[in-house]
Structure formats: structure tokens, C-alpha cells
Design an enzyme around this catalytic site. Structure first.
Site, mmCIF file in Angstrom:
data_model
loop_
_atom_site.group_PDB
_atom_site.id
_atom_site.type_symbol
_atom_site.label_atom_id
_atom_site.label_comp_id
_atom_site.label_asym_id
_atom_site.label_seq_id
_atom_site.Cartn_x
_atom_site.Cartn_y
_atom_site.Cartn_z
ATOM 1 N N GLN A 183 0.835 -1.212 0.000
ATOM 2 C CA GLN A 183 0.000 0.000 0.000
ATOM 3 C C GLN A 183 0.862 1.251 0.000
ATOM 4 O OE1 GLN A 183 -2.282 -1.407 3.635
ATOM 5 N NE2 GLN A 183 -3.856 -0.142 2.639
ATOM 6 N N GLU A 297 -6.359 -0.579 13.203
ATOM 7 C CA GLU A 297 -5.182 0.285 13.150
ATOM 8 C C GLU A 297 -5.498 1.470 12.224
ATOM 9 O OE1 GLU A 297 -1.575 -1.790 12.251
ATOM 10 O OE2 GLU A 297 -2.111 -3.494 13.528
ATOM 11 N N ARG A 311 -9.159 -6.115 12.274
ATOM 12 C CA ARG A 311 -9.249 -7.551 12.539
ATOM 13 C C ARG A 311 -10.237 -7.758 13.685
ATOM 14 N NH1 ARG A 311 -4.135 -6.339 15.039
ATOM 15 N NH2 ARG A 311 -2.968 -7.073 13.233
ATOM 16 N N HIS A 825 -19.198 -30.058 44.264
ATOM 17 C CA HIS A 825 -18.810 -31.442 44.563
ATOM 18 C C HIS A 825 -17.433 -31.548 45.207
ATOM 19 C CE1 HIS A 825 -22.334 -32.855 42.379
ATOM 20 N NE2 HIS A 825 -22.069 -31.907 41.517
#
Length: 867
Positions: A183, A297, A311, A825
């Protein structure tokens, strides 16, 4: 071959994960959303990575080796991963792949700066985020450098942390492919991370923003502390502004460097409140698109937010589904049943169908909605009183929600509420008559026998119709009014004794000693009976040697071939006839029962052979009985010496008789439940076998990943939705990694509660005292009963113990668990055996190391770590 090696981000969406990896797919989807700006770029596809692997023969053998090492061989994994990375980085990029990448760079600007980032096919998934497991490179300039960093991204698939992460999540190394996102480099004024839900509490209404100056990698790497903003309901409700002496900035020719921040800028927030709120609104849109809370982000460029990654937050505990938008408060069932592990779909759906109250599933666990009971004053008081006796941490968590004042509505009582059982109050009248317990046990046995008889002729859809009727009988047995009165009589008598004898004699938890070796406790008998099994094995060395190497396939049948083995096998078979329906996590019907996997008992049998002599069960029971009788004589004698002593002694004697009559029955209803479950399971697995033979399922145990209703439909139609079992398996693996909270709200907030005590020594671990006494010994941290290797005098430290753990209780000196309550228990059996025990100790298996010397204060409720 017509493979395409480069795709522009604008061409990509979530359907392309196999081609562009999780990060690339999410960025492509984001780039299509109105109002969301994503830096322009492209993806180098997994086809390109596959070409490199195919043209590098040495990788094939290395990947084979990577699948073989022991998971604990960290050095071997590290060395092998390093060799694979070197091989990948040295591999030549095929010409057609290189041309596709350089051609894309020419379109976007061949000599501009780029971020080159890994995007694995098992990354950024709903069940595993892989955050930080592969590499990213910033400010990469020039085609040659981009190509070199693409190779480095491919190689990062085999870093030590990435390999270990895949092994932990059960992901095949060969099944994962690497794409690379390239990018345009954003040159931000500020950058950071937005969580659209609070990552610590799980609250979905609360967002947190971490922000710093310059590139966000400075925050991720820990180079600088972030500003932290907390946002709720479109309002900044808290903020922490950090000093910012340094920032990370891109260099003109490529790479990054750390720079000093101007003195006048260091103390100022990286974002204004207006920017924070704008960012959170943007995050909510992204969250809505993906359908779950996101870890995002971001970069701020000229007051405009750019999103560089989103994400799912995989660590959040899921929220139970609700039919309305009202506030709800849920209490964990697993913390009361001493089984907080994730359950498979057949398991939790069966428990819901046979439970006495409506339950809700989330994260493979079950919860009860207590909102209505908290909303009215009388039922709220009764609920808090009841849960407080069992688990003070649940009560504290509920009170934390109530103290906020605005989450739980205030409603009038629906009907006059009966008085809650209160320690010190007179128990409901019931005769201390052992015949009552005998009658109840016979009723339960008769019901199970009828179920076994009637289910034999049922198959196909008719079986499921029959089971739905059987579940109603199941609940009728559990709801037997006489059974409930017997259970409450034992518990209330114990509360009365503890309360009165503390007031009259200054004795804490006196009922613990008075209930030693109480008759008719099926769970404590289970532990003692395994001592008798050891007696049948101990005299025969060849049988003992056989057990030390035995596997599932040849136990117990293989015993008969050995000298003395026939008698040993008979003892084991008799034990399985009575207890074979039990197992660890027995409320989940999908768990293998001891009858199905009898070798699970072998470690406990061998411990008994090694640590005890003949007749230990009888001696232990008689010792407890004598101690209880002596305690009774002592208490009554001391009471008679008090003012009004005869009356006090007479009342106390009645309560002692009552608690000893009914305390053992406390464990029988659960035994009845799992006895019925064993019958259900045998019939259901026969149906599963028919589905396998018909080609509907690959394996019989695939039905564990269907709900009861889906299983029924599969039998009726001969069909199962394609891919459903595999999806459920993946979900289950993810759920196993989550820790369920004691209390959960519909906002997703997970509350564990806390002990608000000032009587715990510094450094000690606080818990709930459930069995009196103090003991010092070696801590044995055991997470699976089959891994237990205990010696006399050891103190068992574990997450939780259900009835199946009772066989190991006979060989220990004390008990510490992370989960539990006064009447669960483990606590009941610890009192039966006279073991000092503290339960509900948060983080015990993490804070106490195996082999450390500890002291358990079972009367006062804390654990000291001595070495």
C-alpha cells in the site's frame, strides 16, 4: 497456468481470503465502504507464494520436518523455522511474478514509498487473529526493495512465534499460504489502535483509543506510551495523556527513524476529543460491516483518518443471544457445576433440554439469565443470599452490576417471596430418617432402569421423540419435592451448625468435622472403591507392570491373560459397572465416559497401588467415622457446660443427626443425571453409526458438533449441511481458549468478582474456605486427571474438580481450585475426606508452581506460598 499474481485492493472482498489472506480481504472490503479511506494499493496473491514454494524443492522436505517435531522442542522448532526463512528469502522470484508486482508498482508510482505487509490465509479470522505473528515493513522505496520485502513477508510465515501460534491453534503449516499487501505509505501526524469493545472487560458499549504521534509502530513496539481515551455512548468518559518525547517518522529514501518531539508538543494529546469521537463512529461502522467487535489500526493524515487494518477481537467472550434489546445479566452454569471447559454443541444442547431452568449458550458455555430476579427486591435478596453461600465471587460480581444503579431495572415483586434460607434459621422440618434417602435412591434407580428398558427398541426419528419424553421424566425426577427437601435439610443443618457453634463455642466450620464419613455419599464411595480395586491389583507384579504401559485398546481385557489378572479385571469391571458412566466434565455428554475409555482410571489406580496398603478404604472410612463421633461427643459436652446448655446440646444433636442423614444424599442426584446420560449416549451413538454407514457423516463423533435438534433432523432427512461440522470444530477450538466469566452482561462485560477481605496475610492467595483445617505440603498443579502423578501428602492444585476427580482425593492432603463454591462437589468430598480445602482461588494454577511448598488454610480461606 492462468494464475493471477496481483489484485488491486478495490477488486477484493472477504470472499477472497484464500487468495489474498485475512488482512488483504479485510482491507479490500474496507476500501469499498463509503466514508472509509484505505491507502491505495494491491495484493500479491497466495498463487505467487505457491509458485515460489513449487520452484524451491528444498522447502518441501523442510515443511515435512516442521510437522513432525514435538511441540515442546522449542530449540528444534526455532532452528528449523530459521532454516525455512533463509531458504524463502534466498529464493528467486519467478519472472512472471516479479513482472506482475513491478507492473502494479508502475501504476501506483514505481518510486513512491510503500508499506509491505504480510497477509496469511489463517490470519485475522473470527477465531484466530494472528496479531503480530507475521511481519510488516514501512516506507519501502523502489521496485527492488519492494520485491525483497515481499520475500521477507513470505519468510515471516515461519517465524518462531508464527509456528508456535499455528501449533497452539491446531492449524496445519502446509495449509497456510502467504499473500502480501503493498500500500501507498501514509505519512501520519498521529496513529494508533481503536478497539470497538473494551479488550479488558469485554464491554461492547465501550471503545478505547490508543494514540501516539507519528507512525503507529512506535506504539506497537512499546517505544512510546500511548494516550488512552475511553468512549461510551459517543462521549469521552476517561483519558490518560502520556508524555511523548519520541516519535517514529519515515526517512525520505526509505526506512524509518526515531526522532525527538518538540517540547511544546510532548504533553499535548495526540487527538482532540472531536477526533476521538469521529474515529469511534468510523469504527462502529466498520464493526457493523464485519458483524463483530474490531481491533482497528488507523492513521491521521491532515485531519483525515486512514484505516490500515481491521481484525476481529478474538479474545472477547461471546454474548448470549437475546430476543430483545433490554439489559440482561447472566450467571455462569459451569462455575456451579465445576466444569468451566467449553462444551460441544450436542453437549450444551442436551444439558439445556434436561435442565430445570432456561439456559443460554455463549462461547460453548451455559448461562442463566437472572435479570428478572435481580430486578425485584425480595427475589434479589434471596438470589444474592443463595449464590453468596455457594460462591462469594458471583455475589460480588452481581453486586458490582447492581451498584451502578442504571443497568438492572427496578421492578415490583411478582408475588410474595418466601423467606430465603438464612444461616442460623431453623431448617425446614424433616425427620432424620435414613429410610427417606433409601426411598429416593430407589426411585432414581427405578427411573434409570425403566429408561434402559424402554429405549432398547427405539431407533431413527422415533428415538428422538422418545428422548424428548425421557427428558421430561428426567426433569420430573430432579424436581421431586422430597428430594429437594432432603437436599436442603442437609445443607441447612450444616449452615445451622456452623452458625450456632461459632456463636456458642467459637468454632469455625464445625460441620466439616461432624460430616466426616457421612453414609451414602456416592461420590466419596467412588474414591474409596478405587482403593479396593488397587487391593486386587497390588499383589500381582505383572499386573502392575502391565498397567504402567497399558493403552486404551487392551484395558481391562488384557488383564485376564496375566497371573492374578482375572481377579483384577473382575474388580475393574465391577467398578465400571457402578461408576463407568462418569468422567471428567461429565455434564457434557460428548465427553468419553470411563466405560468408553477405562484406561483413564489407570493413573489413579497406580497411585493407589503405590501410596496405600491393603484395606486402606475401610481404614479411612472408619477413621473419619471415629473422628466425627469424637467431635460430636466433644461439642455436646462443651455445650452442656454452657448456660441453657441442655437445650443447646439437644438442638445441636438433632442437627448433627440431620446433617449426617442427608449430607451424603447431596451427591446422588448428579449420579442419577449422569446415569441417565450414559443411557442416552449409547442410543445416540448407535444412530451416529447409522449416519456414518449411510455416508451422511465421516465419523460417528461428528454428531458431537451438531445440536440435539440438528442431530434429529440429520436422522430424519439423511442430510447434514455441508461444512457445518468443520465450522463447529473451528469454533470449538476457539472457545476452548476463552476463560468464561462468572457473570456476563448483555453489553459483553465479563465480571469475575473479588474478595473484599482484610484478613488475608500479605502475599497469600485469597479464596473460599470450604473444608476446615490447615495443611502444608508439595503443590501438584494438575490440569487433567489423567496426568495426575500424586504422592501421599501432596496438595492438589487445579482449575476445577467435578465428581470424577474423587478417586484422586483419597491420596492427597489438601485441595486448591480456581473454581468452586461451598456446596460444589469438590468441596463436599473434601469435607467427607477431611481434606483442608480452599476453592475459588483466582489464577491458582498460574500463580502456584508445580512442586512449590504451600500451606492451605481451609478454615480461614487462603493459601500461602512457602517456597
Amino acid at each position: 497456468m492462468n494464475a493471477r499474481y496481483v489484485w488491486d485492493l478495490q477488486e477484493i472482498d472477504e470472499t477472497r481470503i484464500a487468495l489474498v489472506g485475512g488482512k488483504g480481504a479485510h482491507l479490500g472490503a474496507l476500501s469499498r465502504l463509503d466514508g472509509v479511506r484505505v491507502p491505495a494499493g494491491f495484493c500479491v496473491t497466495t498463487d505467487a507464494f505457491r509458485r515460489v514454494v513449487e520452484r524451491t524443492p528444498a522447502l518441501d522436505g523442510l515443511l515435512d520436518r516442521l510437522s513432525r517435531p514435538d511441540a515442546d522442542d522449542r530449540e528444534g522448532l526455532r532452528a528449523l523455522g530459521a532454516e525455512i526463512r533463509r531458504t524463502v528469502e534466498a529464493a528467486a522470484v519467478p519472472d512472471d511474478v516479479a513482472e506482475a508486482i513491478t507492473g502494479a508498482l508502475a501504476r501506483f508510482g514505481a518510486h513512491d514509498a510503500y508499506a509491505v505487509r504480510s497477509s496469511a490465509t489463517a490470519e485475522d479470522l473470527p477465531t484466530a487473529s494472528f496479531a503480530g505473528q507475521q511481519d510488516s515493513y514501512l516506507n519501502v522505496v523502489g521496485p527492488a526493495e519492494v520485491l525483497r520485502h515481499v520475500r521477507r513477508c513470505w519468510a515471516s510465515l515461519f517465524t518462531e512465534r508464527a509456528v508456535a501460534y499455528r501449533r497452539h491453534h491446531g492449524i496445519d503449516h502446509r495449509a497456510v499460504r502467504m499473500a502480501v499487501v503493498v500500500q501507498r505509505m501514509a505519512l501520519p501526524d498521529a496513529a494508533g489502535v481503536l478497539f470497538t469493545a473494551d479488550p479488558v472487560t469485554g464491554d461492547r458499549r465501550t471503545a478505547t483509543v490508543d494514540a501516539g504521534l507519528g507512525l503507529g509502530e512506535a506504539l506497537v513496539s512499546g517505544l512510546v506510551d500511548p494516550d488512552v481515551f475511553t468512549v461510551r455512548d459517543d462521549r469521552v468518559v476517561a483519558e490518560t495523556i502520556a508524555a511523548k518525547p519520541r516519535a517514529l517518522r519515515p526517512l525520505p529514501g526509505g526506512g524509518t527513524r526515531e526522532v525527538e518531539v518538540d517540547a511544546g508538543r510532548r504533553e499535548r494529546p495526540a487527538l482532540t476529543h472531536e477526533q476521538v469521537l469521529r474515529l469511534v463512529r468510523l469504527g462502529r461502522r466498520i464493526e457493523e460491516h464485519f458483524g463483530r467487535p474490531q481491533d482497528i489500526e488507523w492513521c491521521l493524515v491532515d485531519d483525515d483518518f486512514r484505516i490500515v487494518q481491521s481484525r476481529p477481537i478474538t479474545t472477547l467472550f461471546p454474548v448470549p443471544g437475546a430476543e430483545d434489546a433490554d439489559n440482561h445479566v447472566y450467571v455462569s452454569v459451569g462455575h456451579q457445576q465445576m466444569m468451566t471447559d467449553a462444551m460441544k454443541p450436542l453437549g450444551h444442547s442436551m444439558w439445556r433440554l434436561t435442565a430445570m431452568v432456561p439456559m443460554h449458550e455463549a462461547g460453548g458455555r451455559l448461562f442463566v439469565d437472572v435479570t428478572r430476579r435481580l430486578a425485584s427486591p425480595a427475589s434479589r435478596a434471596a438470589l444474592l443470599e443463595a449464590v453468596g453461600k455457594g460462591d462469594p465471587l458471583i455475589r460480588d460480581a452481581l453486586e458490582t452490576v447492581l451498584d451502578r444503579g442504571d443497568f438492572v431495572p427496578s421492578l415490583p415483586d411478582e408475588a410474595p417471596a418466601g423467606p430465603a434460607p438464612v444461616p442460623g434459621a431453623a431448617p425446614a422440618p424433616i425427620d432424620a430418617d435414613p429410610a427417606i434417602v433409601t426411598e429416593l435412591v430407589e426411585r432414581s434407580r427405578a427411573s434409570v432402569a425403566a429408561l434402559e428398558r424402554d429405549i432398547r427398541t427405539r431407533s431413527g426419528p422415533e428415538l428422538f421423540d422418545f428422548l424428548l419424553e425421557a427428558f421430561e421424566e428426567h426433569k420430573r425426577v430432579l424436581a421431586d419435592p422430597l428430594s429437594f427437601r432432603a437436599l436442603m435439610a442437609g445443607m441447612e443443618a450444616a449452615w445451622w451448625l456452623n452458625d450456632k457453634l461459632l456463636a456458642w463455642l467459637g468454632e469455625k466450620n464445625a460441620a466439616d468435622a461432624l460430616t466426616l464419613s457421612a453414609p451414602g455419599n456416592i461420590t466419596s464411595e467412588m474414591g474409596l472403591d478405587l482403593l479396593d480395586v488397587a487391593d486386587a491389583i497390588r499383589p500381582h507384579p505383572e499386573v502392575v507392570a502391565f498397567l504402567e504401559r497399558v493403552g486404551d485398546d487392551d484395558f481391562p481385557d488384557g488383564l485376564a491373560k496375566l497371573p492374578g489378572g482375572a481377579g483384577a479385571r473382575d474388580a475393574v469391571e465391577a467398578y465400571l459397572d457402578r461408576y463407568g458412566m462418569r468422567c471428567v466434565g461429565e455434564i457434557d455428554i460428548t465427553r468419553p465416559r470411563w466405560r468408553e475409555r477405562p484406561a483413564a482410571l489407570v493413573p489413579a489406580i497406580l497411585d493407589n497401588v503405590r501410596n496405600f496398603g491393603p484395606g486402606a478404604a475401610e481404614r479411612r472410612f472408619r477413621k473419619g467415622l471415629e473422628e466425627a463421633r469424637e467431635k460430636e461427643r466433644d461439642v455436646l459436652t462443651r455445650l452442656r457446660a454452657l448456660p441453657d446448655g441442655e437445650r443447646k446440646a439437644e438442638e445441636t444433636k438433632r442437627m448433627i443427626d440431620r446433617v449426617r442423614t442427608f449430607a451424603g444424599y447431596r451427591e446422588y442426584p448428579k449420579y442419577g443425571i449422569v446415569s441417565r446420560y450414559a443411557v442416552y449416549k449409547r442410543a445416540l451413538m448407535e444412530e451416529a453409526g447409522r449416519l456414518v454407514r449411510a455416508g451422511v457423516l465421516a465419523e460417528a463423533e461428528d454428531v458431537f458438533f451438531l445440536t440435539f435438534q440438528e442431530f434429529h433432523e440429520a436422522v430424519r432427512t439423511g442430510r447434514v449441511e455441508e461444512g457445518l461440522v468443520r465450522r463447529r470444530e473451528e469454533e470449538f477450538r476457539a472457545y476452548c481458549a476463552l476463560t468464561p466469566p462468572r457473570v456476563l452482561t448483555s453489553d459483553g462485560e465479563a465480571l469475575t468478582g473479588s474478595y473484599r477481605r482484610d484478613d488475608v496475610p500479605a502475599g497469600a492467595l485469597a479464596g473460599l474456605p470450604v473444608s476446615a483445617g490447615t495443611v502444608e505440603g508439595r503443590a501438584r498443579v494438575v490440569l487433567d486427571m489423567e496426568d495426575a502423578d500424586l504422592e501421599a501428602g501432596d496438595i492438589l492444585v487445579t482449575s476445577f474438580t467435578d465428581p470424577s476427580w474423587s478417586p484422586v482425593f483419597v491420596g492427597i492432603a489438601g485441595l486448591v481450585t480456581e473454581v468452586g463454591g461451598l456446596m460444589t462437589h469438590g468441596a463436599v468430598i473434601a469435607r467427607e475426606y477431611g481434606l483442608p480445602a480452599v476453592v475459588g482461588v483466582a489464577g491458582a494454577t498460574r500463580l502456584i508452581e508445580d512442586g512449590q511448598r504451600i500451606r492451605v488454610h481451609g478454615t480461614d480461606g487462603y493459601v500461602e506460598i512457602l517456597s
